[in-house]
Scaffold this active site. Structure first.
Site, mmCIF file in Angstrom:
data_model
loop_
_atom_site.group_PDB
_atom_site.id
_atom_site.type_symbol
_atom_site.label_atom_id
_atom_site.label_comp_id
_atom_site.label_asym_id
_atom_site.label_seq_id
_atom_site.Cartn_x
_atom_site.Cartn_y
_atom_site.Cartn_z
ATOM 1 N N LYS A 50 0.854 -1.187 0.000
ATOM 2 C CA LYS A 50 0.000 0.000 0.000
ATOM 3 C C LYS A 50 0.892 1.240 0.000
ATOM 4 O O LYS A 50 1.850 1.321 0.765
ATOM 5 C CB LYS A 50 -0.900 -0.027 1.239
ATOM 6 C CG LYS A 50 -2.090 0.885 1.163
ATOM 7 C CD LYS A 50 -3.179 0.431 2.120
ATOM 8 C CE LYS A 50 -4.372 1.344 2.033
ATOM 9 N NZ LYS A 50 -5.539 0.796 2.726
ATOM 10 N N GLU B 280 -19.661 -4.824 9.708
ATOM 11 C CA GLU B 280 -20.542 -4.027 10.561
ATOM 12 C C GLU B 280 -21.611 -4.883 11.233
ATOM 13 O O GLU B 280 -21.997 -4.640 12.372
ATOM 14 C CB GLU B 280 -21.198 -2.908 9.739
ATOM 15 C CG GLU B 280 -20.257 -1.782 9.354
ATOM 16 C CD GLU B 280 -19.322 -2.106 8.203
ATOM 17 O OE1 GLU B 280 -19.508 -3.168 7.564
ATOM 18 O OE2 GLU B 280 -18.387 -1.316 7.942
ATOM 19 N N ARG C 28 -25.770 -1.235 6.806
ATOM 20 C CA ARG C 28 -25.465 -2.654 6.706
ATOM 21 C C ARG C 28 -26.056 -3.472 7.850
ATOM 22 O O ARG C 28 -26.367 -4.638 7.709
ATOM 23 C CB ARG C 28 -23.946 -2.844 6.772
ATOM 24 C CG ARG C 28 -23.225 -2.743 5.492
ATOM 25 C CD ARG C 28 -23.507 -4.005 4.689
ATOM 26 N NE ARG C 28 -23.191 -3.802 3.307
ATOM 27 C CZ ARG C 28 -21.990 -3.995 2.776
ATOM 28 N NH1 ARG C 28 -21.010 -4.441 3.512
ATOM 29 N NH2 ARG C 28 -21.798 -3.774 1.500
HETATM 30 C C1 LIG Z 1 -19.052 -1.722 4.464
HETATM 31 C C2 LIG Z 1 -17.878 -0.786 4.521
HETATM 32 N N1 LIG Z 1 -17.262 -0.555 5.694
HETATM 33 C C3 LIG Z 1 -16.229 0.306 5.761
HETATM 34 C C4 LIG Z 1 -15.775 0.946 4.647
HETATM 35 C C5 LIG Z 1 -14.669 1.997 4.748
HETATM 36 N N2 LIG Z 1 -13.437 1.567 4.079
HETATM 37 C C6 LIG Z 1 -13.138 2.011 2.838
HETATM 38 S S1 LIG Z 1 -11.737 1.386 2.277
HETATM 39 C C7 LIG Z 1 -11.467 0.500 3.670
HETATM 40 C C8 LIG Z 1 -10.255 -0.389 3.786
HETATM 41 C C9 LIG Z 1 -10.130 -1.256 2.579
HETATM 42 O O1 LIG Z 1 -9.136 -2.209 2.708
HETATM 43 P P1 LIG Z 1 -8.820 -3.136 1.469
HETATM 44 O O2 LIG Z 1 -10.073 -3.732 0.937
HETATM 45 O O3 LIG Z 1 -7.750 -4.074 1.876
HETATM 46 O O4 LIG Z 1 -8.311 -2.125 0.361
HETATM 47 P P2 LIG Z 1 -6.947 -1.269 0.336
HETATM 48 O O5 LIG Z 1 -7.359 0.149 0.457
HETATM 49 O O6 LIG Z 1 -6.074 -1.712 1.471
HETATM 50 O O7 LIG Z 1 -6.349 -1.559 -0.962
HETATM 51 C C10 LIG Z 1 -12.490 0.727 4.592
HETATM 52 C C11 LIG Z 1 -12.549 0.147 5.952
HETATM 53 C C12 LIG Z 1 -16.449 0.677 3.445
HETATM 54 N N3 LIG Z 1 -16.118 1.285 2.297
HETATM 55 N N4 LIG Z 1 -17.483 -0.190 3.407
#
Ligand SMILES: Cc1ncc(C[n+]2csc(CCOP(=O)(O)OP(=O)(O)O)c2C)c(N)n1
Length: 606
Positions: free
Chosen positions: A267, A352, A380
């Protein structure tokens, strides 16, 4: 493997010692333009894209670390698959900037996340290459399952289906429901797991431990959970090695059965401030200095930080108070609590529903959980709030951050459904603080309630000064008492707007009283009693008009035979675009001038 050892002025690591071609990006107008590039040119292009990402995102804000990590992966996806015929689906969609650049939208990055400008997520209105635009996580495998089913039923639409998902989003329960179906179906779907070992924080749970095992012992005989579920497992692949990713994607694409390609990425790749940022690898940023990656302006206290401080103070007094986050510890203000009380902080992953139902379990066993979550993501877990918490009358406190219009993240991120949803939950008490002092008091009060669930919601906007009350009637604070024509009911952070409205009305000779019920649901009986003394009642909320607080107050007044009509100002029931909070509030008629005009003209008070 792409060499990335040459650090440029802006902290960007560029490709190899060769002299890179600097104008490749200009020549990429669609994915087909990628196919004629050789390995060196692709490496140069990746470096150019990183430079572009840093300079454009640092100027306007947006998702940085996540996009820097998928540069090579996205180039490989678009070289192997033929979008838009083949469906490349991105989970969440915050990592689609590179996809947007490749699909002809680079020129619009100056307008990123601004009103009328480029969306920060996929957008079907922007491009045929964007298929899903729901940025609530963990849905992509279900969409892919549906697309694959339709392709099987309609062979004329023959296409490959590719689902790109992060290791963080893979912790969401929907993914496992989908894998259960995909694995058994044998239909061809290519799942691309972008594993950077992080959500915002390092990804939590036993799945993360399993991925770590797969990553770190590639030669050992570790059976992957995906194989057990019926998918071929390809990997782990270095997600920054375009040739290796392409080879794995190509192999998966001809299997004619479900497969998962495990790509390991970093990342923030190639931009030192992101790679080295321990908090979240600059997952998302506001305007930053591109050289240092630091915010361009000094951060000020926010609603989130006031809540964060208060919950720590409560935690010191109350050993039964525990905190739950769905993979967003720092964004929801639980960082300090987690540092001080690691045993009483639970990061459940992007889950969630589990956050809320496990809070029910904690509450029925003598703990008081504080579930801190963005308002939009509570959608959710509506059933868990209703059935698992409220039906059992459990003392769980929900802290809903980013409530109301959120701004640049657009339709999926506005926290505008929470009040209407929560109004349907029997026995749930909802508080909306108007200022920092009320936020602290109401968090304390909520956590002191042990007879049932409570919720507190507050917005993203900057924090104003405290607004003292001139009187308290029942639970309702009187903020201004200046006549009996109009009773103006401020819901939470709309208080400054309501006071501005009152000032303008007074100059027109209209007598106004402004009140803040603090606990907005259920409706304070003192408020309906008060309403009987006014010609008209207006409510103002940063949430849907349909089913919101205004609606509840109107019904309570009707039930109490209050003669005054009750009108509500709030948000229309539609998907609002991205823009600033101010722009969108104004578009929805929620700025003081619009409210005054409406009251004067439609309320018969002019
Ligand atoms: C249901 C839900 N909960 C929380 C989020 C907030 N959120 C957006 S990106 C993220 C982290 C994503 O991690 P990953 O899927 O590993 O993607 P990365 O950014 O690390 O590539 C979170 C918690 C969301 N978009 N949807």
């Amino acid at each position: 493997m792409t060499r990335v050892d040459d650090i440029t002025r802006a902290g960007i690591t560029a490709a190899g010692p060769r002299r890179p071609r600097a104008d490749l990006l200009n020549s990429i107008r669609s994915p087909t333009d990628l196919r004629r590039l050789d390995e060196n040119e692709l490496a140069d292009l990746a470096a150019e894209i990183r430079t572009f990402l840093v300079s454009s995102v640092s100027a306007v804000g947006g998702h940085l670390g996540s996009n820097l990590g998928v540069v090579e992966l996205t180039l490989a996806l678009h070289r192997v698959f033929s979008s838009p015929r083949d469906r490349i689906l991105f989970d969440i969609g915050h990592q689609t900037y590179v996809h947007k650049i490749i699909t002809g939208r680079r020129g619009e990055f100056g307008t990123l996340r601004q009103l009328g400008g480029l969306s920060g997520y996929p957008s079907r209105a922007e491009s045929d290459h964007d298929v899903i635009e729901n940025s609530h996580a963990s849905t992509v495998l279900a969409y892919a399952d549906g697309v694959a089913k339709a392709s099987a039923l309609r062979p004329e639409t023959e296409r490959l289906v590719v689902a790109v998902i992060g290791d963080g989003a893979l912790t969401g329960g929907m993914c496992w429901e989908a894998l259960n179906n995909i694995g058994a179906s044998r239909r061809p779907i290519v799942v691309v797991l972008n594993d950077n070992a992080r959500s915002y924080d390092p990804t939590a749970g036993s799945l993360a431990a399993h991925l770590h095992e797969l990553r770190s012992a590639p030669s050992a005989d570790v059976r992957s959970v995906f194989e057990v579920l019926g998918l071929d497992y390809l990997g782990p692949v270095d997600g920054h090695d375009i040739a290796a990713v392409e080879a794995a994607l190509s192999a998966a694409s001809v299997l004619e059965r479900p497969a998962l390609v495990h790509c390991v990425t970093t990342k923030g790749k190639g931009y030192q401030p992101a790679e080295q940022d321990e908090t979240d690898c600059l997952h998302a940023v506001g305007v930053i200095d591109p050289t240092t990656g630091r915010p361009a302006t000094t951060p000020r206290p926010t609603w989130t930080s006031v809540f964060g401080d208060e919950v720590v103070a409560i935690g010191r007094r109350r050993p039964d108070v525990v905190a739950i986050t769905a993979a967003m510890k720092n964004p929801v203000g639980l960082g300090q609590f987690a540092a001080e009380f690691p045993d009483r902080t639970f990061d459940v992953g992007m889950a969630e529903q589990h956050a809320v139902a496990s809070a029910a379990g904690l509450a029925m066993s003598g703990m008081h959980p504080v579930v801190a979550i963005y308002a939009t993501f509570l959608n959710r877990a509506f059933d868990q709030v209703l059935m698992d918490v409220a039906l059992h009358r459990l003392a769980v406190t929900f802290v809903l951050d980013r409530a109301g219009i959120t701004g640049p993240d657009g339709a999926s991120h506005h926290g505008i459904w929470d009040l209407s949803m929560l109004a349907l939950v029997p026995g749930l008490r909802v508080a909306c603080p108007r200022d920092p002092a009320r936020l602290r008091q109401l968090v304390q009060a909520a956590v002191a309630i042990d007879s049932g669930p409570t919720a507190i919601r507050f917005p993203k906007e900057s924090l104003g000064d405290d607004i003292d009350a001139v009187n308290r009637i029942g639970e309702t604070d009187v903020l201004l008492s200046a006549g009996h024509d109009v009773l103006l009911v401020a819901v939470g952070a709309t208080a400054p707007t309501c006071l501005a409205v009152a000032e303008k009305l007074r100059t027109r000779g209209v007598g106004v009283t402004v009140v803040d019920p603090r606990w907005v649901l259920p409706v304070d009986p003192a408020l309906t009693t008060m309403a009987a003394d006014y010609r008209t009642v207006y409510t103002v909320e940063d949430g849907l008009r349909d089913g919101g607080v205004g609606n509840a107050i109107a019904r309570a007044c009707r039930d109490a035979h209050v003669p005054a009509p009750v009108h509500s100002f709030g948000l229309p029931c539609r998907f609002l675009p991205h823009g600033t909070r101010k722009e969108l509030a104004s578009e929805c008629g929620l700025d003081p001038a619009e409210i005054v005009a409406d009251i004067l003209w439609n309320g018969g008070l002019r």
